[in-house]
Design a protein around this motif. Structure first.
Motif, PDB file in Angstrom:
ATOM      1  N   ALA A  63       0.837  -1.199   0.000  1.00  0.00           N
ATOM      2  CA  ALA A  63       0.000   0.000   0.000  1.00  0.00           C
ATOM      3  C   ALA A  63       0.875   1.255   0.000  1.00  0.00           C
ATOM      4  CB  ALA A  63      -0.916  -0.018   1.217  1.00  0.00           C
ATOM      5  N   PHE A  64       1.981   1.219   0.749  1.00  0.00           N
ATOM      6  CA  PHE A  64       2.799   2.435   0.850  1.00  0.00           C
ATOM      7  C   PHE A  64       3.326   2.861  -0.522  1.00  0.00           C
ATOM      8  CE2 PHE A  64       6.413   5.095   1.303  1.00  0.00           C
ATOM      9  CZ  PHE A  64       5.958   6.030   2.223  1.00  0.00           C
ATOM     10  N   HIS A  65       3.884   1.916  -1.233  1.00  0.00           N
ATOM     11  CA  HIS A  65       4.434   2.254  -2.556  1.00  0.00           C
ATOM     12  C   HIS A  65       3.358   2.854  -3.445  1.00  0.00           C
ATOM     13  CE1 HIS A  65       6.258   2.023  -6.466  1.00  0.00           C
ATOM     14  NE2 HIS A  65       5.312   1.210  -6.882  1.00  0.00           N
ATOM     15  N   ASP A 214      12.741   2.695   2.419  1.00  0.00           N
ATOM     16  CA  ASP A 214      12.332   2.098   3.681  1.00  0.00           C
ATOM     17  C   ASP A 214      12.808   2.938   4.854  1.00  0.00           C
ATOM     18  OD1 ASP A 214      10.852  -0.461   3.269  1.00  0.00           O
ATOM     19  OD2 ASP A 214      12.557  -0.823   1.954  1.00  0.00           O
ATOM     20  N   ASN A 215      12.070   2.770   5.971  1.00  0.00           N
ATOM     21  CA  ASN A 215      12.347   3.564   7.165  1.00  0.00           C
ATOM     22  C   ASN A 215      13.527   3.006   7.946  1.00  0.00           C
ATOM     23  OD1 ASN A 215      10.211   5.490   7.102  1.00  0.00           O
ATOM     24  ND2 ASN A 215       8.800   3.818   7.574  1.00  0.00           N
ATOM     25  N   LEU A 216      14.732   3.173   7.455  1.00  0.00           N
ATOM     26  CA  LEU A 216      15.888   2.830   8.271  1.00  0.00           C
ATOM     27  C   LEU A 216      16.971   3.876   8.056  1.00  0.00           C
ATOM     28  CD1 LEU A 216      17.751  -0.324   6.962  1.00  0.00           C
ATOM     29  CD2 LEU A 216      15.693   0.415   5.880  1.00  0.00           C
ATOM     30  N   ASP A 254       7.750   9.841   3.681  1.00  0.00           N
ATOM     31  CA  ASP A 254       6.770  10.052   4.742  1.00  0.00           C
ATOM     32  C   ASP A 254       5.371  10.169   4.165  1.00  0.00           C
ATOM     33  OD1 ASP A 254       5.590  10.456   7.150  1.00  0.00           O
ATOM     34  OD2 ASP A 254       6.479  12.424   7.557  1.00  0.00           O
ATOM     35  N   ARG A 255       4.508   9.321   4.589  1.00  0.00           N
ATOM     36  CA  ARG A 255       3.053   9.402   4.354  1.00  0.00           C
ATOM     37  C   ARG A 255       2.454   8.262   5.175  1.00  0.00           C
ATOM     38  NH1 ARG A 255       0.391  10.616  -1.267  1.00  0.00           N
ATOM     39  NH2 ARG A 255      -0.078  12.590  -0.247  1.00  0.00           N
ATOM     40  N   ILE A 256       1.442   8.565   5.937  1.00  0.00           N
ATOM     41  CA  ILE A 256       0.793   7.504   6.724  1.00  0.00           C
ATOM     42  C   ILE A 256      -0.263   6.848   5.839  1.00  0.00           C
ATOM     43  CG2 ILE A 256      -0.553   6.970   8.785  1.00  0.00           C
ATOM     44  CD1 ILE A 256       0.891   9.291  10.206  1.00  0.00           C
ATOM     45  N   LEU A 322      10.982  10.997  15.524  1.00  0.00           N
ATOM     46  CA  LEU A 322       9.724  11.646  15.927  1.00  0.00           C
ATOM     47  C   LEU A 322       8.547  10.783  15.498  1.00  0.00           C
ATOM     48  CD1 LEU A 322      10.561  15.401  15.174  1.00  0.00           C
ATOM     49  CD2 LEU A 322      10.594  14.237  17.383  1.00  0.00           C
ATOM     50  N   LEU A 323       8.289  10.711  14.195  1.00  0.00           N
ATOM     51  CA  LEU A 323       7.078   9.998  13.748  1.00  0.00           C
ATOM     52  C   LEU A 323       7.141   8.499  14.065  1.00  0.00           C
ATOM     53  CD1 LEU A 323       5.180  10.407  10.410  1.00  0.00           C
ATOM     54  CD2 LEU A 323       5.449   8.213  11.471  1.00  0.00           C
ATOM     55  N   ASN A 324       8.170   7.829  13.551  1.00  0.00           N
ATOM     56  CA  ASN A 324       8.157   6.369  13.676  1.00  0.00           C
ATOM     57  C   ASN A 324       8.297   5.906  15.121  1.00  0.00           C
ATOM     58  OD1 ASN A 324       9.775   6.678  10.664  1.00  0.00           O
ATOM     59  ND2 ASN A 324       7.900   5.521  10.758  1.00  0.00           N
ATOM     60  N   CYS A 391      -6.883   4.055   9.408  1.00  0.00           N
ATOM     61  CA  CYS A 391      -6.941   2.964  10.380  1.00  0.00           C
ATOM     62  C   CYS A 391      -5.565   2.290  10.420  1.00  0.00           C
ATOM     63  CB  CYS A 391      -8.037   2.007   9.907  1.00  0.00           C
ATOM     64  SG  CYS A 391      -8.117   0.550  10.900  1.00  0.00           S
ATOM     65  N   HIS A 392      -4.655   2.874  11.212  1.00  0.00           N
ATOM     66  CA  HIS A 392      -3.289   2.342  11.285  1.00  0.00           C
ATOM     67  C   HIS A 392      -3.272   1.415  12.490  1.00  0.00           C
ATOM     68  CE1 HIS A 392       0.414   2.617   9.351  1.00  0.00           C
ATOM     69  NE2 HIS A 392       1.015   3.529  10.062  1.00  0.00           N
ATOM     70  N   ASP A 393      -3.367   0.117  12.237  1.00  0.00           N
ATOM     71  CA  ASP A 393      -3.605  -0.757  13.389  1.00  0.00           C
ATOM     72  C   ASP A 393      -2.318  -1.128  14.115  1.00  0.00           C
ATOM     73  OD1 ASP A 393      -3.111  -3.921  12.990  1.00  0.00           O
ATOM     74  OD2 ASP A 393      -3.454  -2.902  11.078  1.00  0.00           O
TER      75      ASP A 393
HETATM   76  C1  CS2 Z   1       4.930   3.221  10.763  1.00  0.00           C
HETATM   77  C2  CS2 Z   1       5.237   3.736   9.371  1.00  0.00           C
HETATM   78  O1  CS2 Z   1       4.574   0.913  10.663  1.00  0.00           O
HETATM   79  C3  CS2 Z   1       5.404   1.791  10.923  1.00  0.00           C
HETATM   80  O2  CS2 Z   1       6.564   1.579  11.236  1.00  0.00           O
HETATM   81  O3  CS2 Z   1       5.541   4.022  11.711  1.00  0.00           O
HETATM   82  O4  CS2 Z   1       4.721   2.895   8.403  1.00  0.00           O
HETATM   83  C4  CS2 Z   1       4.732   5.159   9.164  1.00  0.00           C
HETATM   84  O5  CS2 Z   1       3.340   5.194   9.053  1.00  0.00           O
HETATM   85  C5  CS2 Z   1       5.346   5.786   7.940  1.00  0.00           C
HETATM   86  O6  CS2 Z   1       6.730   5.722   8.053  1.00  0.00           O
HETATM   87  C6  CS2 Z   1       4.872   7.219   7.779  1.00  0.00           C
HETATM   88  O7  CS2 Z   1       5.669   7.885   6.889  1.00  0.00           O
END
Ligand code: CS2
Length: 520
Positions: A63-65, A214-216, A254-256, A322-324, A391-393
């Motif tokens: 979904a993110f991509h 990716d978030n690293l 970054d996008r939720i 901050l966000l993650n 709905c970020h579960d």
């Molecule tokens: C979340 C990320 O699941 C996770 O690790 O923190 O998917 C977050 O929603 C995105 O990095 C937002 O940019």
């Protein structure tokens, strides 16, 4: 004009489905397709044209991509009138999204939700969808196609097979072993890249640029090191060629985004005037993509809101810490309190105050952000977390915590300990994560973690101090603590309080006056 590449296939799938259900194909709900684009209501933005070529290979068609890079690439192609940048999107494990997209000419809807409103757009930048485990051509051969100028990845941090502590290729990982034994049929993204480069080098081609999304921390640099290391285990010359010839810019996304839910399908069908989309994606309108400058051809992503910079380090640390990290805090502590989504947890004033305190007093001081900018960012984040339409579960956000602890939480916590600053929120985050492994009937957070088995055993230790010790000693998860006794004492105390007094009282006790006042 969009070329309806797969319309015949889509029609066949629909009529087969109708036949199986014993009804006439005409009565089946029409499915999103190139042919149906013209029937969409005017409120829905459509792709202006079909890509004329496939210039990007993407690993991880989640979904993110689809809500981020694929959408931006569509905007970039439109802005620059440059249709070369179609995407071959690879699903790495489950075929569900591939089946859904292929049956609708690889089109899908993005729903960007803001309060009661949504911006709805059909995306057509994906030209091919590929299911890696069953693909006859094979991902490396696709990557070696000379039209591919860019490879992008969203395979989650776990997909890089890196040790979370050293950040280097984890050669103890089973999938990496497979790729060492069978380099021609790799199963990891790193192995696929190595094999792809081997094929390109053999034909004397120019390698694509590889952009990790990716978030690293230092995602490009780490991926490069892992690829070079894996290649070098077999062929030093190939490793050297990759190191000299391939660019791996770091990038921060970054996008939720939430994966499709059954409710999304109904919402999408409503927006699409009764036409069905089985792969819609819901996300927030906020978006950033910061990419390190690189040489070579690329879509005009800056026209779609991306930023090109020389060094992403500051953006990356701010995003992860901050966000993650706050997502982790809300998922573990909020999950323990019984909340199912980030929006639910962040609408609890006590938890929102904790997240604020965490960002402003613990994570913030470790970042290169001016106080006013930090305040603005934190306000914006709390607003984004509260978006009721997303709905970020908790299970999704909380999964693979052992891979995320060091880069998002422990690295900042160690800096704070060394600077003599208190870390009450990070302590609660870790204690709540430990509790997520305990056997609790009705827990909202389902454990998904490569170390789940051993951590569940450690969580069964009845004494909170000893339980904390069993977790915190895991150098493969936490690295080395500057003051291990202090951390064990504080995490052990939080564990005892969670069990005795519940989440609300435990959290409130750790709020400093300023944040306590913001709790109703
Ligand atoms: C979340 C990320 O699941 C996770 O690790 O923190 O998917 C977050 O929603 C995105 O990095 C937002 O940019």
């Amino acid at each position: 004009m969009r070329v309806p590449l797969q319309t015949a296939l889509a029609k066949k799938i629909r009529s087969d489905a109708a036949r199986a259900a014993g009804i006439s194909a005409d009565r089946v709900i029409p499915r999103l397709s190139a042919e149906n684009l013209a029937r969409l209501p005017e409120t829905v933005v459509r792709p202006g044209f079909a890509p004329e070529s496939t210039g990007i290979l993407h690993l991880g068609c989640g979904a993110f991509h689809r809500a981020h890079q694929a959408l931006l690439t569509q905007h970039a192609m439109t802005a620059a009138n440059d249709p070369r940048w179609g995407i071959a999107a690879v699903a790495m494990s489950r075929p569900t999204v591939v089946d859904a997209l292929r049956a609708q000419d690889n089109l899908y809807t993005t729903l960007l939700h803001d309060d009661d409103d949504a911006q709805v757009e059909v995306v057509g930048s994906i030209t091919e969808t590929v299911h890696a485990p069953t693909d006859r051509i094979g991902v490396p051969a696709r990557m070696a196609d000379p039209r591919i100028k860019i490879v992008t990845l969203t395979v989650t941090a776990t997909g890089y097979c890196l040790s979370p502590v050293t950040g280097r290729l984890d050669i103890a990982c089973e999938a990496v072993h497979h790729d060492i034994r069978c380099p021609a049929t790799p199963i990891t993204p790193v192995g696929m890249l190595v094999r792809g480069f081997e094929l390109i080098r053999a034909r004397g081609g120019t390698p694509p640029v590889v952009i990790s999304c990716d978030n690293l921390c230092e995602n490009g640099r780490k991926l490069r090191a892992a690829v070079v290391e894996l290649a070098g285990l077999r062929d030093e010359a190939l490793a050297g060629w990759i190191a000299r010839n391939v660019q791996f810019p770091n990038s921060v996304v970054d996008r939720i985004v939430q994966p499709s839910t059954p409710a999304d399908l109904a919402v999408a069908r409503n927006w699409l005037g009764g036409i069905e989309d089985l792969a819609p994606v819901s996300a927030e309108p906020f978006m950033t993509w910061t990419i390190e400058n690189f040489d070579g051809e690329r879509p005009l992503w800056e026209a779609a809101g991306a930023h090109f910079v020389d060094d992403v380090t500051d953006y990356e640390l701010a995003k992860l810490r901050l966000l993650n990290a706050s997502h982790m805090l809300l998922a573990y502590v909020g999950g323990l309190a019984g909340y199912r989504t980030i929006a639910e947890a962040s609408n609890d004033d006590t938890l929102a105050a904790l997240a604020r305190q965490f960002m402003l007093r613990e994570q913030g001081p470790t970042l290169a952000l001016a106080p006013a900018e930090l305040d603005r960012t934190v306000d914006g984040l709390i607003r984004r977390f509260r978006n009721p339409a997303i709905c970020h579960d908790m299970t999704r956000v909380g999964r693979n915590g052992s891979d995320k602890m060091v880069p998002r939480v422990v690295s900042a916590m160690c800096e704070n300990i060394a600077a003599g600053r208190p870390t009450p929120a990070a302590t609660l985050l870790i204690a709540a994560w430990i509790q997520s492994f305990a056997d609790r009937p009705g827990a909202v957070l389902e454990v998904i973690d490569q170390h789940a088995e051993s951590l569940k055993a450690a969580a069964a230790e009845p004494d909170p101090q000893r339980r904390a010790g069993k977790f915190l000693r895991r150098t493969d998860i936490f690295g080395t603590w500057p003051d291990p006794d202090r951390v064990r004492r504080e995490v052990g105390a939080a564990l005892a309080e969670f069990g005795r007094d519940g989440v609300d009282a435990t959290v409130r006790r750790r709020l400093t006056t300023e944040f306590e006042r913001s709790v109703a």
